[in-house]
Design an enzyme around this catalytic site. Structure first.
Site, mmCIF file in Angstrom:
data_model
loop_
_atom_site.group_PDB
_atom_site.id
_atom_site.type_symbol
_atom_site.label_atom_id
_atom_site.label_comp_id
_atom_site.label_asym_id
_atom_site.label_seq_id
_atom_site.Cartn_x
_atom_site.Cartn_y
_atom_site.Cartn_z
ATOM 1 N N LYS A 212 0.842 -1.195 0.000
ATOM 2 C CA LYS A 212 0.000 0.000 0.000
ATOM 3 C C LYS A 212 0.878 1.247 0.000
ATOM 4 O O LYS A 212 1.561 1.532 0.976
ATOM 5 C CB LYS A 212 -0.899 0.050 1.239
ATOM 6 C CG LYS A 212 -1.935 1.173 1.113
ATOM 7 C CD LYS A 212 -2.548 1.594 2.433
ATOM 8 C CE LYS A 212 -1.814 2.722 3.094
ATOM 9 N NZ LYS A 212 -1.834 4.004 2.360
ATOM 10 N N CYS A 322 13.526 11.047 6.347
ATOM 11 C CA CYS A 322 13.414 10.404 7.658
ATOM 12 C C CYS A 322 14.643 10.635 8.518
ATOM 13 O O CYS A 322 14.542 10.767 9.724
ATOM 14 C CB CYS A 322 13.150 8.920 7.481
ATOM 15 S SG CYS A 322 14.006 8.221 6.089
ATOM 16 N N GLU A 419 9.723 15.975 15.777
ATOM 17 C CA GLU A 419 10.153 16.001 14.391
ATOM 18 C C GLU A 419 9.294 16.989 13.596
ATOM 19 O O GLU A 419 8.093 17.070 13.803
ATOM 20 C CB GLU A 419 9.940 14.576 13.869
ATOM 21 C CG GLU A 419 10.207 14.359 12.421
ATOM 22 C CD GLU A 419 9.976 12.896 12.029
ATOM 23 O OE1 GLU A 419 8.976 12.295 12.474
ATOM 24 O OE2 GLU A 419 10.798 12.372 11.281
HETATM 25 P P1 NAP Z 1 1.981 7.689 8.712
HETATM 26 O O1 NAP Z 1 0.801 8.511 8.993
HETATM 27 O O2 NAP Z 1 2.460 6.761 9.754
HETATM 28 O O3 NAP Z 1 1.681 6.930 7.346
HETATM 29 C C1 NAP Z 1 2.546 5.994 6.776
HETATM 30 C C2 NAP Z 1 1.729 4.938 6.056
HETATM 31 O O4 NAP Z 1 0.926 4.212 6.986
HETATM 32 C C3 NAP Z 1 0.762 5.512 5.029
HETATM 33 O O5 NAP Z 1 0.714 4.663 3.917
HETATM 34 C C4 NAP Z 1 -0.546 5.509 5.796
HETATM 35 O O6 NAP Z 1 -1.701 5.543 4.983
HETATM 36 C C5 NAP Z 1 -0.421 4.203 6.544
HETATM 37 N N1 NAP Z 1 -1.341 4.056 7.681
HETATM 38 C C6 NAP Z 1 -2.010 5.015 8.365
HETATM 39 N N2 NAP Z 1 -2.777 4.458 9.318
HETATM 40 C C7 NAP Z 1 -2.597 3.135 9.257
HETATM 41 C C8 NAP Z 1 -3.109 2.008 9.977
HETATM 42 N N3 NAP Z 1 -3.974 2.148 10.991
HETATM 43 N N4 NAP Z 1 -2.702 0.778 9.638
HETATM 44 C C9 NAP Z 1 -1.811 0.581 8.656
HETATM 45 N N5 NAP Z 1 -1.307 1.607 7.920
HETATM 46 C C10 NAP Z 1 -1.679 2.860 8.219
HETATM 47 O O7 NAP Z 1 3.234 8.575 8.375
HETATM 48 P P2 NAP Z 1 3.249 9.927 7.538
HETATM 49 O O8 NAP Z 1 2.894 11.023 8.475
HETATM 50 O O9 NAP Z 1 2.497 9.770 6.292
HETATM 51 O O10 NAP Z 1 4.790 9.963 7.167
HETATM 52 C C11 NAP Z 1 5.715 10.692 7.872
HETATM 53 C C12 NAP Z 1 6.353 9.866 8.956
HETATM 54 O O11 NAP Z 1 7.066 8.776 8.417
HETATM 55 C C13 NAP Z 1 7.354 10.657 9.739
HETATM 56 O O12 NAP Z 1 7.148 10.494 11.112
HETATM 57 C C14 NAP Z 1 8.698 10.076 9.347
HETATM 58 O O13 NAP Z 1 9.675 10.134 10.315
HETATM 59 C C15 NAP Z 1 8.347 8.683 9.027
HETATM 60 N N6 NAP Z 1 9.329 8.141 8.100
HETATM 61 C C16 NAP Z 1 10.251 7.282 8.575
HETATM 62 C C17 NAP Z 1 11.201 6.762 7.743
HETATM 63 C C18 NAP Z 1 12.217 5.791 8.228
HETATM 64 O O14 NAP Z 1 12.875 5.177 7.442
HETATM 65 N N7 NAP Z 1 12.377 5.607 9.513
HETATM 66 C C19 NAP Z 1 11.200 7.102 6.394
HETATM 67 C C20 NAP Z 1 10.240 7.997 5.940
HETATM 68 C C21 NAP Z 1 9.304 8.489 6.809
HETATM 69 P P3 NAP Z 1 -2.295 6.941 4.439
HETATM 70 O O15 NAP Z 1 -1.663 7.110 3.124
HETATM 71 O O16 NAP Z 1 -3.765 6.751 4.356
HETATM 72 O O17 NAP Z 1 -1.912 7.998 5.430
#
Ligand code: NAP
Ligand code: MG
Length: 517
Positions: A212, A322, A419
């Protein structure tokens, strides 16, 4: 607006079939983009079960690029069934590992052939600067597939001398086997690269997958799906479902036939996923979560390099990175010079259309993210940090934000702890020579993704790198990730590695076979 195209496809079992793709097309960047926009299930592009769609947006001007299928729970179940069948009964499971490697090399070659188109799609869907998209978002994705293609025929077990049951003799050997159907859920900051980091290792290990993409950036994942068919990856091995995390992502976490979920995203969602994976069927998880990576700059650094890399540690990919340095600790003796040089350099940054080859800084990924960043800066001001420059939306269409610098940031402040995930440099001073003091402050966070140190003193560099509690330490460089080097966090930045040999283990299980003779 949509044209029909026919692509000949050679299936694993020598039977040729026509793949019909309904493309969304767009003339942009001196080319015609052909973008699949439907769910990709069992080797076919098709509408979501209930025919729901949503619009994906270009953050450069807020315009609609095209409609995209909005997958439902029923689509997840069909995709998982296809992946399970492909794993258990399809040619993928019976194939020689070396042949699997050949298919992945082929896929990488096709991605390279289409790199301009992929980078353009990435640019309009995520706001990535085209030159960066070509080099990093797409370039590293290609390298990732090549790297893991090379692993396919090198996944080996061990022979282990165990105690003999005399007078008989015994031998134990181990085999490393794929887990089965894996789910992959990824964020929007590097849409194709996040797909590549996880899918390449997952496929090299011999699994099948349902992925996804983030709702706001689905297009390169769907283009990738098309290329996977052209590469000859058998049907059902790769399934891509655009849709919401709450529905598609949640169903993947809960699904009884999935054996592993690889996730990159925020810490709160990571916790929710781990809980669901545990309760449903104890599926294995790996979590790459948030970060607030400290970068320590000592007075004895190479100043030119520290300025250049200190800036890219924050502003690379508009801060949607990230491992972005979430906090810079600068030694008092060089603090003011460092800041004034950074501000000088920011003035030279060209903010504009990401497709323009001279642009340095593009729009934030989507509107809600920009709004969050502006709020973040307001909180910083209210708490008493000094706003040296930026902090505002750029006065032009689209979701652009000025590169921002805060100084005088104290440890208790919100912007010192949380962050931003945007182009916001958060700077704190530390007393001259206070190595242990700054280390204590750098480690005083629940995150542990990355970190960095700039100094010409090798002893200090070694000491600091030993004590920084983070999965990655950069010494006199930053953002230097490589497909061969393991990547992943400590503490609440999650666990499980992407990239390198370690990533393969995330998608394998070890079987011990004991023989008596
Ligand atoms: P997010 O809200 O956690 O979303 C990431 C993914 O999870 C999206 O595809 C999201 O779908 C999905 N998701 C949301 N709720 C879910 C659930 N209940 N069950 C399963 N999947 C679900 O993160 P974001 O805010 O989009 O992205 C930014 C964050 O990612 C930041 O905190 C950043 O630090 C982190 N990040 C970490 C890394 C790393 O390598 N450590 C790399 C990049 C980003 P939707 O598309 O519907 O929201
Ligand atoms: Mg978009």
């Amino acid at each position: 607006d949509f044209i029909q195209m026919f692509v000949r496809r050679l299936r694993g079992e020598d039977q040729e079939e026509e793949l019909v793709i309904d493309y969304a097309t767009k003339d942009v960047n001196n080319m015609t983009l052909k973008m699949p926009y439907q769910c990709f299930i069992n080797g076919k592009f098709e509408d979501a079960e209930d025919e729901k769609v949503y619009n994906t947006i270009n953050p450069t001007d807020g315009s609609v690029i095209c409609k995209v299928s909005y997958a439902s729970v029923g689509d997840v179940d069909r995709a998982v069934a296809a992946a399970k069948d492909a794993f258990e009964n399809g040619p993928w499971g019976r194939m020689n590992p070396r042949d699997r490697g050949s298919l992945l090399y082929k896929l990488a070659d096709l991605m390279e052939e289409h790199q301009e188109e992929l980078a353009t799609i990435e640019s309009i869907d995520s706001g990535a600067v085209y030159t960066l998209a070509l080099k990093t978002h797409v370039g590293m994705s290609i390298q990732t597939f090549r790297y893991f293609a090379g692993w396919c025929d090198k996944i080996q077990g061990k022979t282990i001398p165990i105690n003999q049951a005399r007078p008989n003799r015994n031998l134990t050997f181990t085999k490393r086997e794929p887990l089965g159907v894996c789910a992959i859920v990824i964020p929007w900051n590097y849409p194709l690269m996040m797909l590549a980091w996880k899918s390449a290792a997952c496929l090299a290990a011999g699994n099948t997958l349902v992925l996804k993409p983030a709702q706001v950036t689905p297009l390169t994942a769907l283009k990738f799906a098309e290329l996977s068919v052209k590469a000859g990856i058998p049907k059902g091995v790769i399934n891509i479902l655009p849709g919401s995390g709450g529905m598609v992502g949640q169903r993947l976490s809960d699904h009884p036939d999935i054996r592993k979920l690889g996730f990159t995203g925020s810490t709160p969602i990571g916790k929710q996923i781990m809980k669901s994976c545990a309760v449903s069927n104890l599926k294995k998880v790996s979590l790459e979560l948030g970060g607030k990576s400290p970068l320590i700059i000592f007075g004895d650094c190479d100043m030119d390099k520290a300025v250049r890399m200190g800036m890219s540690s924050v502003y690379f990919n508009k801060g949607e990175n990230c491992i972005a340095a979430g906090r810079l600790f600068v030694e008092e003796c060089i603090h003011d010079e460092f800041i004034s040089r950074v501000v000088e350099e920011i003035k030279k940054m060209k903010i504009g259309d990401p497709l323009d080859r001279s642009t340095d800084h593009g729009p934030q990924n989507h509107k809600a993210h920009l709004d969050k960043l502006l709020e973040y800066c307001e909180v910083g001001l209210k708490e008493g940090a000094t706003l040296v420059c930026g902090g505002r939306q750029v006065d032009r269409p689209g979701f652009f934000m000025e590169p921002t610098v805060f100084t005088g940031v104290e440890d208790h402040m919100f912007i010192a702890k949380e962050e931003s995930f945007g182009p916001v440099m958060v700077v704190s001073k530390f007393k001259d020579g206070d190595v242990d003091g700054v280390l204590h402050r750098a480690n005083d966070t629940e995150y542990g993704l990355a970190s960095g140190v700039f100094t010409r003193d090798i002893n200090k560099a070694m000491y600091v790198s030993e004590r920084l509690d983070a999965g990655t330490v950069f010494v006199n460089t930053y953002n230097k990730t490589d497909v061969a080097s393991p990547f992943g966090g400590f503490k609440q930045s999650g666990f499980g590695k992407d990239l390198g040999e370690d990533a393969l283990s995330e998608y394998l299980k070890t079987k011990a076979v004991t023989v008596e003779y």
